[in-house]
Enzyme design. Structure first.
Site, PDB file in Angstrom:
ATOM      1  N   ASP A 138       9.183  -7.967   3.214  1.00 45.58           N
ATOM      2  CA  ASP A 138       9.061  -9.344   2.706  1.00 45.58           C
ATOM      3  C   ASP A 138       9.646  -9.418   1.296  1.00 45.58           C
ATOM      4  OD1 ASP A 138       7.009  -8.984   0.566  1.00 45.58           O
ATOM      5  OD2 ASP A 138       5.683  -8.430   2.216  1.00 45.58           O
ATOM      6  N   HIS A 157      12.851   0.158   3.321  1.00 45.18           N
ATOM      7  CA  HIS A 157      12.849  -0.113   4.765  1.00 45.18           C
ATOM      8  C   HIS A 157      13.615  -1.383   5.125  1.00 45.18           C
ATOM      9  CE1 HIS A 157       9.010   2.538   5.487  1.00 45.18           C
ATOM     10  NE2 HIS A 157      10.108   3.237   5.345  1.00 45.18           N
ATOM     11  N   THR A 208      -0.734   1.558   1.033  1.00 52.66           N
ATOM     12  CA  THR A 208       0.025   2.186   2.119  1.00 52.66           C
ATOM     13  C   THR A 208      -0.812   3.328   2.691  1.00 52.66           C
ATOM     14  OG1 THR A 208       2.062   3.363   2.709  1.00 52.66           O
ATOM     15  CG2 THR A 208       1.381   3.515   0.407  1.00 52.66           C
ATOM     16  N   LEU A 223       2.265  14.582 -15.585  1.00 53.32           N
ATOM     17  CA  LEU A 223       2.373  13.610 -14.497  1.00 53.32           C
ATOM     18  C   LEU A 223       0.987  13.113 -14.087  1.00 53.32           C
ATOM     19  CD1 LEU A 223       4.256  12.309 -12.274  1.00 53.32           C
ATOM     20  CD2 LEU A 223       3.652  14.282 -10.857  1.00 53.32           C
TER      21      LEU A 223
HETATM   22  P1  OAD Z   1      -0.101   0.364   6.996  1.00 53.58           P
HETATM   23  O1  OAD Z   1      -0.469  -0.793   7.852  1.00 53.58           O
HETATM   24  O2  OAD Z   1       0.066   1.682   7.647  1.00 53.58           O
HETATM   25  O3  OAD Z   1      -1.181   0.550   5.839  1.00 53.58           O
HETATM   26  C1  OAD Z   1      -1.597  -0.527   5.051  1.00 53.58           C
HETATM   27  C2  OAD Z   1      -2.530   0.009   3.993  1.00 53.58           C
HETATM   28  O4  OAD Z   1      -2.875  -1.087   3.152  1.00 53.58           O
HETATM   29  C3  OAD Z   1      -3.843   0.588   4.533  1.00 53.58           C
HETATM   30  O5  OAD Z   1      -4.038   1.871   3.991  1.00 53.58           O
HETATM   31  C4  OAD Z   1      -4.908  -0.379   4.032  1.00 53.58           C
HETATM   32  O6  OAD Z   1      -6.101   0.287   3.652  1.00 53.58           O
HETATM   33  C5  OAD Z   1      -4.235  -0.972   2.816  1.00 53.58           C
HETATM   34  N1  OAD Z   1      -4.705  -2.318   2.439  1.00 53.58           N
HETATM   35  C6  OAD Z   1      -5.186  -3.304   3.237  1.00 53.58           C
HETATM   36  N2  OAD Z   1      -5.513  -4.374   2.508  1.00 53.58           N
HETATM   37  C7  OAD Z   1      -5.246  -4.081   1.220  1.00 53.58           C
HETATM   38  C8  OAD Z   1      -5.375  -4.768  -0.023  1.00 53.58           C
HETATM   39  N3  OAD Z   1      -5.855  -6.015  -0.088  1.00 53.58           N
HETATM   40  N4  OAD Z   1      -4.982  -4.141  -1.165  1.00 53.58           N
HETATM   41  C9  OAD Z   1      -4.478  -2.872  -1.111  1.00 53.58           C
HETATM   42  N5  OAD Z   1      -4.350  -2.182   0.026  1.00 53.58           N
HETATM   43  C10 OAD Z   1      -4.716  -2.762   1.177  1.00 53.58           C
HETATM   44  O7  OAD Z   1       1.215  -0.068   6.202  1.00 53.58           O
HETATM   45  P2  OAD Z   1       2.252   0.850   5.430  1.00 53.58           P
HETATM   46  O8  OAD Z   1       1.626   2.112   4.973  1.00 53.58           O
HETATM   47  O9  OAD Z   1       2.935  -0.003   4.425  1.00 53.58           O
HETATM   48  O10 OAD Z   1       7.816   0.599   8.560  1.00 53.58           O
HETATM   49  O11 OAD Z   1       3.276   1.189   6.582  1.00 53.58           O
HETATM   50  C11 OAD Z   1       4.400   1.976   6.287  1.00 53.58           C
HETATM   51  C12 OAD Z   1       5.502   1.622   7.234  1.00 53.58           C
HETATM   52  O12 OAD Z   1       5.028   1.756   8.579  1.00 53.58           O
HETATM   53  C13 OAD Z   1       5.963   0.183   7.140  1.00 53.58           C
HETATM   54  O13 OAD Z   1       6.900  -0.025   6.110  1.00 53.58           O
HETATM   55  C14 OAD Z   1       6.541  -0.061   8.483  1.00 53.58           C
HETATM   56  C15 OAD Z   1       5.481   0.608   9.334  1.00 53.58           C
HETATM   57  O14 OAD Z   1       5.874   1.054  10.581  1.00 53.58           O
HETATM   58  C16 OAD Z   1       8.795   0.079   9.328  1.00 53.58           C
HETATM   59  O15 OAD Z   1       8.648  -0.905  10.015  1.00 53.58           O
HETATM   60  C17 OAD Z   1      10.069   0.839   9.246  1.00 53.58           C
END
Ligand code: OAD
Length: 254
Positions: free
Chosen positions: A108, A123, A192, A216
């Site tokens: 986004d 990504h 993440t 670090l």
């Molecule tokens: P995930 O859906 O795996 O993880 C989202 C994280 O955000 C989780 O650890 C939640 O605990 C956390 N979370 C939820 N609400 C939150 C908030 N209000 N504040 C802070 N954290 C919060 O998403 P990603 O780790 O970003 O790739 O996923 C990584 C990649 O996997 C994405 O970029 C996507 C996906 O497959 C592609 O599509 C290539």
């Protein structure tokens, strides 16, 4: 958790004038803007098979399904607005200038709309498309491709696809990302799950390659511990929109 003797648990991220900051964000930072994360019971991957909508094989099999999925993402992202976490990260960049670098896994554009400038979308970007065949540069594209009749072809005859890095493809700008990782002294990771590579290894990589490991400091912000929590100096547990405005101290408050 990696806590050295010199480290005390802090209420904010304190910076020295010599610090360089590397921020990595994931879907969680956009959650409070109403955008679904990927994993978990209400996540996007609970309703879709990842390999169907986010892999080159899925694209070959059923481009209509893939475009419907990313068109829905475009619709949701267009309606969303940056939240307090995006704004806090952008304000931090303004106070740090060229000592700040942002790497996002998110596709986004909420970081840009909050004012972030020095950022890389490893990504890809939701509002860009590219050709699946030739090397034509990615181009801005806000169209929705909800049915096959909407699909477009490139001048070369290839099909226009979302400019998103799918599983099995190489993330963008890795050279720049690693060079920023090499020179950062503070790493902040937000929202993440710490399971998707290579981003999940950035914190371990910074710990192993930093020239002065004592200097670090690495921090995670999110409501639950990520899979790689043990690699961080400190985990701030909570929602990014609530915590980031409090913990991102301006440069000089050490
Ligand atoms: P995930 O859906 O795996 O993880 C989202 C994280 O955000 C989780 O650890 C939640 O605990 C956390 N979370 C939820 N609400 C939150 C908030 N209000 N504040 C802070 N954290 C919060 O998403 P990603 O780790 O970003 O790739 O996923 C990584 C990649 O996997 C994405 O970029 C996507 C996906 O497959 C592609 O599509 C290539």
């Amino acid at each position: 958790m990696k806590v050295t003797n010199k480290m005390t648990r802090r209420k904010h991220i304190a910076l020295k004038d010599s610090d360089r900051v590397f921020v990595l964000t994931g879907a969680g930072i956009s959650a409070e803007s109403g955008l679904a994360t990927f994993r978990g019971s209400n996540g996007l991957w609970a309703g879709e098979r990842v390999e169907d909508v986010a892999s080159p094989q899925g694209w070959q099999r059923d481009p209509e399904l893939v475009w419907r999925f990313y068109s829905e993402r475009r619709e949701a992202a267009a309606e969303a607005v940056p939240n307090a976490a995006h704004l806090a990260v952008a304000a931090w960049e303004r106070s740090l200038g060229d000592r700040f670098f942002l790497c996002t896994q998110n596709v986004d554009d909420l970081h840009e709309r909050a004012g972030s400038q020095n950022l890389v979308h490893m990504h890809g970007e939701l509002f860009q498309s590219c050709c699946d065949t030739c090397t034509r540069a990615p181009f801005p594209d806000t169209e929705l491709y909800l049915s096959k009749a909407d699909h477009r072809r490139c001048q070369c005859g290839g099909r226009i696809r979302p400019n998103i890095v799918w599983f099995g493809e190489v993330p963008f700008q890795m050279e720049r990302i690693f060079s920023e990782l090499m020179r950062c002294t503070v790493m902040l990771v937000v929202g993440t799950s710490g399971v998707v590579q290579p981003a999940a290894s950035f914190v371990r990589w910074a710990n192993e390659h930093h020239s002065c490991a004592e200097d670090l400091r690495t921090y995670y912000v999110g409501p639950e511990h990520p899979a790689n929590a043990a690699a961080f100096t400190q985990v701030f547990k909570g929602c990014a929109g609530e915590l980031l405005p409090q913990i991102l101290a301006p440069s000089g408050r050490f």
